[in-house]
Each structure stands twice: as C-alpha cells, then as structure tokens.
Write an enzyme that holds these catalytic residues in place. Sequence first.
Site, PDB file in Angstrom:
ATOM      1  CD  GLU A 133      -3.077  -1.246   2.017  1.00  0.00           C
ATOM      2  OE1 GLU A 133      -2.939  -0.682   3.105  1.00  0.00           O
ATOM      3  OE2 GLU A 133      -4.118  -1.835   1.698  1.00  0.00           O
ATOM      4  CG  HIS A 141     -15.690  -6.500   6.712  1.00  0.00           C
ATOM      5  ND1 HIS A 141     -15.253  -5.744   7.766  1.00  0.00           N
ATOM      6  CD2 HIS A 141     -14.652  -6.523   5.825  1.00  0.00           C
ATOM      7  CE1 HIS A 141     -14.016  -5.323   7.524  1.00  0.00           C
ATOM      8  NE2 HIS A 141     -13.627  -5.778   6.360  1.00  0.00           N
ATOM      9  CG  HIS A 142     -15.031 -12.918   7.338  1.00  0.00           C
ATOM     10  ND1 HIS A 142     -15.055 -14.061   6.558  1.00  0.00           N
ATOM     11  CD2 HIS A 142     -16.219 -12.893   8.000  1.00  0.00           C
ATOM     12  CE1 HIS A 142     -16.209 -14.696   6.744  1.00  0.00           C
ATOM     13  NE2 HIS A 142     -16.937 -14.003   7.603  1.00  0.00           N
ATOM     14  CD  GLU A 192      -5.969  -4.410   4.321  1.00  0.00           C
ATOM     15  OE1 GLU A 192      -6.380  -3.392   3.752  1.00  0.00           O
ATOM     16  OE2 GLU A 192      -6.728  -5.217   4.889  1.00  0.00           O
ATOM     17  CD  GLU A 219      -7.032  -2.301  -0.199  1.00  0.00           C
ATOM     18  OE1 GLU A 219      -7.462  -1.159  -0.062  1.00  0.00           O
ATOM     19  OE2 GLU A 219      -6.613  -2.971   0.761  1.00  0.00           O
ATOM     20  CD  GLU A 263      -8.162   1.282   2.280  1.00  0.00           C
ATOM     21  OE1 GLU A 263      -9.275   0.801   2.512  1.00  0.00           O
ATOM     22  OE2 GLU A 263      -7.096   0.717   2.597  1.00  0.00           O
TER      23      GLU A 263
HETATM   24  C1  NOJ Z   1      -8.449  -1.841   5.246  1.00  0.00           C
HETATM   25  C2  NOJ Z   1      -9.296  -2.137   4.070  1.00  0.00           C
HETATM   26  O1  NOJ Z   1      -8.613  -1.881   2.869  1.00  0.00           O
HETATM   27  C3  NOJ Z   1     -10.540  -1.315   4.172  1.00  0.00           C
HETATM   28  O2  NOJ Z   1     -11.321  -1.472   3.012  1.00  0.00           O
HETATM   29  C4  NOJ Z   1     -11.291  -1.682   5.424  1.00  0.00           C
HETATM   30  O3  NOJ Z   1     -12.380  -0.808   5.570  1.00  0.00           O
HETATM   31  C5  NOJ Z   1     -10.407  -1.563   6.652  1.00  0.00           C
HETATM   32  N1  NOJ Z   1      -9.167  -2.219   6.456  1.00  0.00           N
HETATM   33  C6  NOJ Z   1     -11.075  -2.174   7.867  1.00  0.00           C
HETATM   34  O4  NOJ Z   1     -11.236  -3.545   7.698  1.00  0.00           O
HETATM   35 CA    CA Z   2      -6.255  -1.603   2.452  1.00  0.00          CA
END
Ligand code: NOJ
Ligand code: CA
Length: 698
Positions: A169, A407-408, A478, A496, A502
């Site tokens: 990132e 979501h996990h 991640e 991602e 973000e």
């Molecule tokens: C990083 C992720 O890229 C993001 O999309 C997510 O909202 C946050 N972590 C929390 O899980």
């Molecule tokens: Ca991220």
Amino acid sequence: MKYKLTTILLLFIAFLNAQNTQSPSKNISLDFKLSSDGIPSYTLAYKNKPIILQSDLGIKLKETNSLDANFRIENIDRKSVNETWQPVLGEQLNIKNNYNEMTVSLSQLSSNRKLNIIFRVFDEGVAFRYEFPKQPSLNYFIISDEKSQFNLTGNHKTFWIPGDYDSQEYVYNETKLSEVDNSKIDLNNGIGLKSIKDKYRVQSPLQMKTNEGIYINIFEATVVNYPVMHLDLVPNEYKLTSNLVPNAIGDKAYLQAPCVSPWRTIMVSDDARDIVSSKMILNLNEPCKIEDTSFIKPMKYVGIWWEMHVGKATWDYAGSQNAQNAAGNLIPTGKHGATTANTKRYIDFAAKHGFDGVLVEGWNVGWEDWFGNWKENVFDFVTPYPDYNLKEINDYAKSKGVKMIMHHETSGSVANYERHLDRALNLMKEYGYPAAKSGYVGRIIPRGEFHDGQTMVNHFNFVAKRFADYKMMVNSHESSRPTGFSRTYPNYIAAEAARGNEFNAWSNGNPPMHETILPFTRLLGGPMDYTPGIFEIKMSVYDKSKTEQVHTTLAKQLALYITMYSPLQMAADLPENYEKYPDVFQFIKDVAVDWQESKYLEAEPGDYLTIARKDKHSENWFLGAITDENKRTTEIKLDFLSPNKKYKATIYQDGKTADWKNNPISYDIKTIQVTSKSKIKLSLANGGGTAVSFEPIN
Ligand code: NOJ
Ligand code: CA
C-alpha cells in the site's frame, strides 16, 4: 586426428550447452546457456536488441548441496501450444494462450540430483520456472534462497514501491533504476508495516521503460505453496535478483518433490498496450478447478464503508474496550455505522438503483480492540453488535432482492481466522451471503510471519478454496498481491493488495498518476477492489479542518470503472452524495462489470490509459480514459463499434475549468449519435478523465 576429434566433441558440448527458443512472432528470443562450471543462465532479446544480459539461475537449499552449479544437460524437450480458453468472469470471452516451450532437464555431476528449468516464450514475454522432479536424493527440502537474476541493459525509468514484506500500500516512485532508494522515501505515508531492511529492495510487478522506448515488466505467476518474490537491486549495475520472503525462522520455502516454483515473468514490447492488455499471467496459471461455477457472479455493490473512512461513522460500537458500564456492557458511541436502520437504508438504496450487493463493515464484536495490539482473539466472525440484527437485515435484503456481503477483518490474526472460518462460513450459508470481504490489517499471527511469506500465501489460497467448498466468493484486502490464481479459483473474485482509493480519505493520498500505473503492475495478477466512484472529493465537506482529498476529477472516478478491471466493483461513496448528482450516477448504474471484449486504445504508464469494453450480455460498449496530473486531449476512432449500427453515446467529461485540485467536481454530460466510422475528441483536465457509454439505437 585426435586433435580434430577433441575439437568436434567440445563443439558438440558447447552446442548442447546453448539452446535457443523464440516467441511465435519471432520477436522475442531466449538463449539458455550452461557455463563451464555447470551454472545455468539465460539471456533475452527483443527484435534483436538485448533486454536481459546473461543472468544466472539456481536454487539454494538449506541443508544439502544447492541446485545452482555443477549441472550437465540431460535432455531438451520442446513443444508449442496454441489454445483458447474461456474465463468464468473476465475482460474478454476468449483468451488465447500461445507459446513455445523448452524444458531443460539438468542433473548434477556429483550427486546426480535433478532440476528442470521450463521456459515459455509468448509474443509479449518470457516465463520460466524451476521443476523439482521426484528423485531418490531429494524428497522434502528447504529453500534458503532463490538466485534468479534479471540483469538489465541500462538505467531504465522504473515505477517502483519499496520491498515491504507486509504491504504493497504505497505510492509508486517514478525514477531511474540508479535512484531507487528506500531510505529516501516517506514510509510513514500509509499503513505499511515497514518490514524493509534493504535500501534497494523493490516489489514486483516492476514496470520499466528503456531510453529507446521499450517497456519491460518483471513479475511472477502462480505463486502457490511458495513465498512472494521481491527483487534486490544493485542500483548502478542495473542487476535484479529474486528475494524470497522469509518465514519467522528465516527459511524461504518448505517443499516436497515432485513440485514446481512459481513462474518468473519478463514482459517486453515497444507498445505499452501489449503489456497492460497481456493475459500471460493468467495463461501461466492452472485452469479452473471449480466444477460448478454457477455461483460465481459479477457484482456491483454499495456499502457501509466510506462513512467510516471519512470519519462520519465508526466501525466500533463502543469507543474503546474500557467504555463499559457497571454491568459490563459496552457503551455505544452514537456514531456506529453498522446499525440495523442504517443497513436498511443502504439496502433500499441498492434496490432502488439496481446494485447487486451491500457490504457492511463493523457489524461484529471486536472493533474496540482490533488495531495495533497484535492480539490473537479479536474477532469471532459470528457475534454481531447489539444494534445489528442479522436476521432482520437479511430478511429485509431478501425481500428487496439485494445480496449482503459479509466482512471478515482478521486484524492479521490468521491463526484465529482459520480456527473460526468454518463457523463463519456456516453463518454466511445460514443467511444466504454469496461473498465476503476479508482484511489483514496489522502484523501477522502466527507471530513473525510476513503477509508475503509461504505460510500466508498458503492461507490466502486455502481461504479461496474453502470459500469455493461453500460456493462463495471472496475479496481480500491486505493479502499478498494476486498472481493469476483467480483463473484456477475464479471465486477469488478480487483483491485489494495495493494502495486503494481509501488512502485518499485519510492520508496524503494517491497522486493522479497512481491509477495509470496500477494496470501495469497490480492488475496484471488479477482484479483489484480499488473502490472507485467518489463524488464528494474534498474531505473538508465532512470536517472543515480537513485538507485531504481524492486526487481526481469527478469524471475520472467514472472512467476508473473501465480502466481498473474488476468483476466486483463498488460504488464507494455515500448514498446521499450520489443523490446529489443523479445524472453522473447514471453511468455507475449502467456500466457493466463482465466483458466480451476489451480494446486497449492508448497506454503510457504513469501518464494515461484509454480502454473500451463491450458488455458480456448486451451490445453496449463503455469507454474510460484517464490521465495523470497533466491535462490531455486525444481523438479516439470508434472503429471497435459494430459496423452497421448507430449508437447513442453519452459522454461524461470534465468541465472546461475542471482541475483535480482547484475544481474537481466540474463536469459536463452530452449525448451524441455515433457509428463505427465516427471519431470523438476527448479533453481530460489535470488529474481528469472521460467515461462514455454507447448504446445501440437500431
Ligand atoms: C483496510 C481495508 O482496505 C478497508 O477497506 C477496510 O475498511 C479496513 N481495512 C477495515 O477492515
Ligand atoms: Ca487496504
């Protein structure tokens, strides 16, 4: 006489020890050589110009003699493949897989140990891998290092990110190879874990351009049961060597013969479009292993997500673990995003505008304590907060024809996630969730492991397989960056694994050129969940003191739906922001996410990209054009459209005074009639873009 025979014998050995193979087009030529010490090496030429100078190959083993010298050639095998296959979801209906293959079978003089090196030469590049055949003297073994070299010919322009074993990132640095230096960049600009020990270690895919205008890309394919490969650079010699990510005790990979390494890939062309459109990485992966793929469906989704990133809502229900009342219950902050009522609002919005899914983050207990503590049992992936009624929400979604996306977030505690995974998947099954987004923020547990090590690669691949067992899709954040595994497990629908949109909400963000580089790097390995579609571009809208912003114009956010390929695309902004711009929002509602055909019309890494794609299920075409911080005008021939049709073209473009920094929201929408003979002129603002939809009218 005797002298002559010796000469002939030596010539024969030299002949056997040097082997050549070429691409089907003959533009790329690969030479394999075995030195007098039995060290394998290769060179690569493109249109008769050297691209890779003599570079050694070999594997270092931990406990026994290494597989890097004293070899002789036992056999050379050659074959050609020209086939076509169909991805379940993709950029095109048919993918051509055309290459010449050469397998060099080696054996070591003293030990008789065997190693094969397999080369495949495609029209846009070369791939090679190590194969460890079954043999008495090599069963279970430990790799301590891989010595695959990539010796370049000069000081090429390079788009690089630091070799952090835990994160990709980062913003890309555009410098000469000689200027690569991790100690000179801002490592605090993001959530990377700074697992960087070497000043000159970079990540792959590494996109380069020579002074003569040749594009070179070094990457890998099929990273399965092996760590990720980073690259060590000798800056002033332009030499790269593979750097395998170690595990907690410093070993690189545990393998058992027969087995193979991932493919090391070198793409090369004088036309950047050949690289950005290449399907070489997918072609090098195994065909689909899921028999019934009917559950794998493209998805456009919205979610309770951006409101947390912009600070309007929180993931956690209580401010911190200590925010408990006398009875030990958590005290809500009042800003919790994942409430039943708010989720219903998103479901209504999705249903009204034709979105397939709604993602909800922060629904489950654990967010009070998820970050930075390196704690093993943060989440159990099944216990909702008191204000999130799983049953009510899922019944409501069903009644509206909307799918929920689970979501996990693991907070890096992979051990904990694996322990809970089947229970988590059963909960999803109970409520009919088709997909989950996973996340790996923070340091990994088992402690000492890196995100890019063999253990974690195996974890990410295992999770994809386990989701497939449950007929579900997964989108990882991640994770290690994909290397084409989505061909084999297409339910691994996106990842991602790069710096996503973000970052624009809470850091100094992604410079406008970022999205012109990702398709040359991260996207070569598979779809990216970049989360485009931000309409409220300046964060001061949420809080006057904020200076962060998305480095974009509004129109560019639309174009990203075309230039960032993914069969899973988010409309990432808040419903209320979309409602402010219904005419612009129409493009996101209309745009397809699964394609029959894709045409890469213009491409220059770091500068611009223009792509047109045809919807898999209709005659509609869509075009996306983006630029970096510089404005750009261009004329596009519409000869990709069907010849005997008229189309209504809706053009979403930057307003005349648009500028990513000073006037990002200015836009202009116009509708014209076009045919395949038409040309359209596009004017992109600084940091801008254009999106066009084409709909047949006869
Ligand atoms: C990083 C992720 O890229 C993001 O999309 C997510 O909202 C946050 N972590 C929390 O899980
Ligand atoms: Ca991220």
